[in-house]
Motif scaffolding. Structure first.
Motif, mmCIF file in Angstrom:
data_model
loop_
_atom_site.group_PDB
_atom_site.id
_atom_site.type_symbol
_atom_site.label_atom_id
_atom_site.label_comp_id
_atom_site.label_asym_id
_atom_site.label_seq_id
_atom_site.Cartn_x
_atom_site.Cartn_y
_atom_site.Cartn_z
ATOM 1 N N GLU A 1 32.221 34.248 32.904
ATOM 2 C CA GLU A 1 31.223 34.032 33.954
ATOM 3 C C GLU A 1 31.842 33.911 35.346
ATOM 4 O O GLU A 1 31.233 34.269 36.342
ATOM 5 C CB GLU A 1 30.418 32.770 33.635
ATOM 6 N N LYS A 2 33.076 33.409 35.418
ATOM 7 C CA LYS A 2 33.721 33.214 36.714
ATOM 8 C C LYS A 2 34.211 34.526 37.318
ATOM 9 O O LYS A 2 34.039 34.794 38.498
ATOM 10 C CB LYS A 2 34.889 32.230 36.567
ATOM 11 N N THR A 3 34.855 35.355 36.494
ATOM 12 C CA THR A 3 35.450 36.596 36.998
ATOM 13 C C THR A 3 34.551 37.801 36.796
ATOM 14 O O THR A 3 34.724 38.831 37.453
ATOM 15 C CB THR A 3 36.801 36.860 36.312
ATOM 16 N N GLY A 4 33.595 37.677 35.873
ATOM 17 C CA GLY A 4 32.720 38.805 35.578
ATOM 18 C C GLY A 4 33.391 39.851 34.698
ATOM 19 O O GLY A 4 32.818 40.911 34.441
ATOM 20 N N LYS A 5 34.602 39.552 34.250
ATOM 21 C CA LYS A 5 35.323 40.490 33.389
ATOM 22 C C LYS A 5 35.197 40.096 31.920
ATOM 23 O O LYS A 5 34.855 38.963 31.598
ATOM 24 C CB LYS A 5 36.804 40.523 33.795
#
Length: 219
Positions: free
Chosen positions: A97-101
């Motif tokens: 959720e933080k990096t979207g990766k």
């Protein structure tokens, strides 16, 4: 939750070979056999105790050569197939959720099967209920002959008469802890006897281990 240890043993096995020079040689010649077992235990000492407990009945003269912790997410046992144990690696894919990766988390499991293909299919079927998508990346044959999980028969139930609390105890774990405690107590006693001996104080030790303490005192 199981705590798995991989134990390796070694023993000598007579060679049954009628082509060996003399009949006397047939009984002298031996070959070294090494085997691997997986055991559920609370510590390295407990793993050693359980290996002796489980294996001694069928292989009386053996030595444990190595014990290592084996990190496993799960062990899948099937009654209807396969004496070979396969180590299967699956990678679970989640979104960070933080990096979207995408984040890939490896997970290692054991399963018994006849072939690598069957091992793959069994793990795939077992993981179908997983919430996260996954892909199986590796299937490798192991040298593990047998697995010893803890069962209800391996544990004893003790009820506290005052509180009524019910606890399960693993016999081999209790024995391992007792041995550790005795070893530490003996070490402390040995140190005390040595210290007193240096001060010229004679100490008489009675009971189990008396000869060992006496040797230290005299030395």
């Amino acid at each position: 939750m199981p705590n798995w240890f991989l134990g390796k043993i070694r023993y000598q096995q007579p060679i049954d070979d009628s082509n060996v020079g003399s009949r006397k040689d047939e009984f002298i010649k031996q070959k070294t056999i090494t085997e691997a077992y997986l055991v559920d235990a609370v510590s390295y000492t407990d793993a050693e105790a359980r290996l002796y407990q489980e294996i001694a009945a069928n292989t009386p003269d053996f030595e444990i050569t190595n014990i290592t912790r084996m990190k496993l997410a799960d062990v899948f046992y099937h009654d209807d197939g396969g004496e070979t144990w396969f180590k299967v690696k699956a990678v679970f894919i989640t979104d960070d959720e933080k990096t979207g990766k995408q984040k890939k988390t490896p997970s290692v499991m054991l399963v018994n099967a006849e072939t690598p293909k069957q091992a793959y299919e069994r793990v795939e079927l077992s993981l179908k209920t997983a919430l996260d998508p996954f892909e199986i990346t590796d299937v490798n044959t192991t040298k593990i002959l047998e697995i010893f999980p803890y069962t209800e028969e391996s544990e004893s139930t003790i009820v506290d008469e005052q509180t009524g609390e019910v606890t399960n105890h693993r016999p081999s774990a209790q024995w391992a802890q007792l041995k550790d405690g005795l070893r530490k107590a003996r070490s402390i006693a040995n140190t005390m006897v040595k210290g007193l001996a240096k001060e010229g104080i004679s100490v008489s030790v009675k009971g189990p281990g008396e000869s060992e303490y006496q040797q230290l005192k005299d030395g």
